[in-house]
Design a protein around this motif. Structure first.
Motif, PDB file in Angstrom:
ATOM      1  N   UNK A  56       0.665  -1.149   0.200  1.00  0.00           N
ATOM      2  CA  UNK A  56      -0.023   0.072   0.009  1.00  0.00           C
ATOM      3  C   UNK A  56       0.923   1.193  -0.053  1.00  0.00           C
ATOM      4  N   UNK A  57       0.611   2.431  -0.774  1.00  0.00           N
ATOM      5  CA  UNK A  57       1.012   3.426  -0.837  1.00  0.00           C
ATOM      6  C   UNK A  57       0.237   4.477  -0.361  1.00  0.00           C
ATOM      7  N   UNK A  58       0.540   5.616   0.198  1.00  0.00           N
ATOM      8  CA  UNK A  58      -0.102   6.963   0.528  1.00  0.00           C
ATOM      9  C   UNK A  58       0.281   8.092  -0.138  1.00  0.00           C
ATOM     10  N   UNK A  59      -0.517   8.915  -0.176  1.00  0.00           N
ATOM     11  CA  UNK A  59      -0.015  10.247  -0.658  1.00  0.00           C
ATOM     12  C   UNK A  59      -0.991  11.515  -0.083  1.00  0.00           C
ATOM     13  N   UNK A  60      -0.173  12.319   0.796  1.00  0.00           N
ATOM     14  CA  UNK A  60      -0.668  13.578   1.213  1.00  0.00           C
ATOM     15  C   UNK A  60      -1.103  14.794   0.344  1.00  0.00           C
ATOM     16  N   UNK A  61      -2.420  15.238   0.325  1.00  0.00           N
ATOM     17  CA  UNK A  61      -2.657  16.409  -0.617  1.00  0.00           C
ATOM     18  C   UNK A  61      -3.390  17.542  -0.016  1.00  0.00           C
ATOM     19  N   UNK A  62      -2.532  18.496   0.302  1.00  0.00           N
ATOM     20  CA  UNK A  62      -3.564  19.781   1.125  1.00  0.00           C
ATOM     21  C   UNK A  62      -4.432  20.300   0.109  1.00  0.00           C
ATOM     22  N   UNK A  63      -5.737  20.696   0.731  1.00  0.00           N
ATOM     23  CA  UNK A  63      -6.535  21.150   0.042  1.00  0.00           C
ATOM     24  C   UNK A  63      -7.267  22.396   0.470  1.00  0.00           C
ATOM     25  N   UNK A  64      -7.546  23.279  -0.118  1.00  0.00           N
ATOM     26  CA  UNK A  64      -8.376  24.484   0.256  1.00  0.00           C
ATOM     27  C   UNK A  64      -7.793  25.423   0.927  1.00  0.00           C
ATOM     28  N   UNK A  65      -8.496  26.490   1.325  1.00  0.00           N
ATOM     29  CA  UNK A  65      -7.971  27.619   1.877  1.00  0.00           C
ATOM     30  C   UNK A  65      -7.463  27.088   3.379  1.00  0.00           C
ATOM     31  N   UNK A  66      -7.862  26.374   4.073  1.00  0.00           N
ATOM     32  CA  UNK A  66      -7.145  25.814   5.553  1.00  0.00           C
ATOM     33  C   UNK A  66      -6.149  24.786   5.073  1.00  0.00           C
ATOM     34  N   UNK A  67      -5.845  24.487   4.019  1.00  0.00           N
ATOM     35  CA  UNK A  67      -4.807  23.288   3.402  1.00  0.00           C
ATOM     36  C   UNK A  67      -4.999  22.241   4.287  1.00  0.00           C
ATOM     37  N   UNK A  68      -6.251  21.594   4.142  1.00  0.00           N
ATOM     38  CA  UNK A  68      -6.603  20.387   5.129  1.00  0.00           C
ATOM     39  C   UNK A  68      -5.954  19.438   4.261  1.00  0.00           C
ATOM     40  N   UNK A  69      -5.523  18.261   5.006  1.00  0.00           N
ATOM     41  CA  UNK A  69      -4.732  17.057   4.089  1.00  0.00           C
ATOM     42  C   UNK A  69      -5.745  16.157   3.942  1.00  0.00           C
ATOM     43  N   UNK A  70      -5.824  15.879   2.635  1.00  0.00           N
ATOM     44  CA  UNK A  70      -6.639  14.695   1.961  1.00  0.00           C
ATOM     45  C   UNK A  70      -5.532  13.640   1.727  1.00  0.00           C
ATOM     46  N   UNK A  71      -5.872  12.433   1.826  1.00  0.00           N
ATOM     47  CA  UNK A  71      -4.950  11.378   1.549  1.00  0.00           C
ATOM     48  C   UNK A  71      -5.752  10.332   0.757  1.00  0.00           C
ATOM     49  N   UNK A  72      -4.885   9.871  -0.092  1.00  0.00           N
ATOM     50  CA  UNK A  72      -5.016   8.954  -1.167  1.00  0.00           C
ATOM     51  C   UNK A  72      -4.286   7.579  -0.693  1.00  0.00           C
ATOM     52  N   UNK A  73      -4.924   6.283  -0.334  1.00  0.00           N
ATOM     53  CA  UNK A  73      -4.092   5.163  -0.101  1.00  0.00           C
ATOM     54  C   UNK A  73      -4.446   4.324  -1.001  1.00  0.00           C
ATOM     55  N   UNK A  74      -3.475   3.693  -1.870  1.00  0.00           N
ATOM     56  CA  UNK A  74      -3.620   2.939  -2.979  1.00  0.00           C
ATOM     57  C   UNK A  74      -2.925   1.483  -2.741  1.00  0.00           C
ATOM     58  N   UNK A  75      -3.517   0.490  -3.469  1.00  0.00           N
ATOM     59  CA  UNK A  75      -2.689  -0.769  -3.649  1.00  0.00           C
ATOM     60  C   UNK A  75      -2.153  -1.098  -5.147  1.00  0.00           C
ATOM     61  N   UNK A  76      -1.376  -1.937  -5.248  1.00  0.00           N
ATOM     62  CA  UNK A  76      -0.721  -2.159  -6.375  1.00  0.00           C
ATOM     63  C   UNK A  76      -1.369  -2.200  -7.613  1.00  0.00           C
ATOM     64  N   UNK A  77      -2.735  -2.692  -7.351  1.00  0.00           N
ATOM     65  CA  UNK A  77      -3.804  -2.846  -8.418  1.00  0.00           C
ATOM     66  C   UNK A  77      -4.330  -1.499  -9.030  1.00  0.00           C
ATOM     67  N   UNK A  78      -3.826  -0.513  -8.306  1.00  0.00           N
ATOM     68  CA  UNK A  78      -4.467   1.001  -8.603  1.00  0.00           C
ATOM     69  C   UNK A  78      -5.808   1.266  -7.781  1.00  0.00           C
ATOM     70  N   UNK A  79      -6.269   0.317  -7.332  1.00  0.00           N
ATOM     71  CA  UNK A  79      -7.432   0.649  -6.435  1.00  0.00           C
ATOM     72  C   UNK A  79      -7.027   1.656  -5.361  1.00  0.00           C
ATOM     73  N   UNK A  80      -8.044   2.714  -4.843  1.00  0.00           N
ATOM     74  CA  UNK A  80      -7.593   3.615  -3.867  1.00  0.00           C
ATOM     75  C   UNK A  80      -8.897   3.787  -2.915  1.00  0.00           C
ATOM     76  N   UNK A  81      -8.513   4.415  -1.673  1.00  0.00           N
ATOM     77  CA  UNK A  81      -9.436   4.999  -1.252  1.00  0.00           C
ATOM     78  C   UNK A  81      -9.036   6.497  -0.829  1.00  0.00           C
ATOM     79  N   UNK A  82     -10.313   7.425  -0.588  1.00  0.00           N
ATOM     80  CA  UNK A  82     -10.043   8.720  -0.694  1.00  0.00           C
ATOM     81  C   UNK A  82     -10.351   9.037   1.040  1.00  0.00           C
ATOM     82  N   UNK A  83      -9.294   9.706   1.704  1.00  0.00           N
ATOM     83  CA  UNK A  83      -9.954  10.109   3.117  1.00  0.00           C
ATOM     84  C   UNK A  83      -9.899  11.637   3.009  1.00  0.00           C
ATOM     85  N   UNK A  84     -11.059  12.233   3.602  1.00  0.00           N
ATOM     86  CA  UNK A  84     -11.285  13.546   3.832  1.00  0.00           C
ATOM     87  C   UNK A  84     -10.865  14.397   2.484  1.00  0.00           C
TER      88      UNK A  84
END
Length: 211
Positions: free
Chosen positions: A1-29
């Motif tokens: 599993x890999x993860x990526x932090x993505x700050x979004x919006x005026x408050x720079x809220x961290x959204x996260x993508x967690x992904x598996x080798x098959x390219x499926x992923x979940x999105x947090x916040x």
């Protein structure tokens, strides 16, 4: 599993993508800037299967419907904040004049209890970590030494408790009982700011002195 932090919006809220080798992923916040998040997902040819919410404050849910509708995927939220998605008073967007009130559709799945959860090929544990908000949860991926803590625990700080439903004593108890009990090498992926570890926060977080 890999993860990526993505700050979004005026408050720079961290959204996260967690992904598996098959390219499926979940999105947090998916907190804001839905088009930016969707562009990144498509650019990397990822296949979202779910949206997980650590809690339902406005800066964590602003792009929920945009992402959900684009990929036709379900949203998961704790039962204590089930109604917050559609209520600007509860999710806080009505309190901030510069932000348009946020109203999102109900979540497809309600998190009732702590414990193990499996979505697709992702397996993780849910901790109920209230205090910042009543339905705050953390997602612990034990195999990868990662906990996604929302706004419970930050590098050198903890979540604010002056919004509706906040409780400072409850937050400290949540952090102590649920998060600081994890292995010290566990990475803490917070809702704002940089990545830290449980050990670093035990050693140096001024809000956790004595623990």
């Amino acid at each position: 599993m890999k993860w990526q932090q993505i700050p979004l919006g005026p408050l720079q809220t961290n959204s996260y993508i967690v992904e598996n080798p098959d390219k499926t992923c979940m999105i947090i916040d998916p907190g804001e800037e839905g088009n930016k998040l969707i562009h990144l997902l498509n650019q990397r040819k990822l296949k979202p299967i779910a949206i997980l919410l650590t809690h339902a404050h406005f800066d964590h849910i602003g792009a929920v419907d945009r992402v959900r509708d684009t990929y036709n995927i379900p949203v998961y939220i704790h039962k204590q904040e089930e109604k917050w998605l559609g209520d600007p008073r509860l999710n806080g967007s009505q309190l901030f004049m510069q932000i348009n009130p946020i109203v999102a559709k109900p979540a497809e799945h309600i998190i009732q209890n702590e414990g193990e959860m499996k979505i697709g090929d992702f397996s993780f544990r849910i901790f109920h970590t209230p205090g910042h908000s009543p339905g705050s949860v953390s997602f612990y991926f034990q195999e990868y030494d990662v906990v996604i803590s929302g706004d419970a625990l930050f590098q050198g700080s903890i979540g604010r408790t002056d919004l509706p439903g906040g409780n400072s004593a409850q937050l400290i108890k949540s952090i102590h009982d649920k998060l600081l009990s994890l292995p010290e090498e566990t990475y803490v992926l917070s809702g704002h700011g940089p990545v830290t570890t449980i050990g670093e926060e035990m050693d140096s977080n001024p809000f956790l002195n004595g623990f």
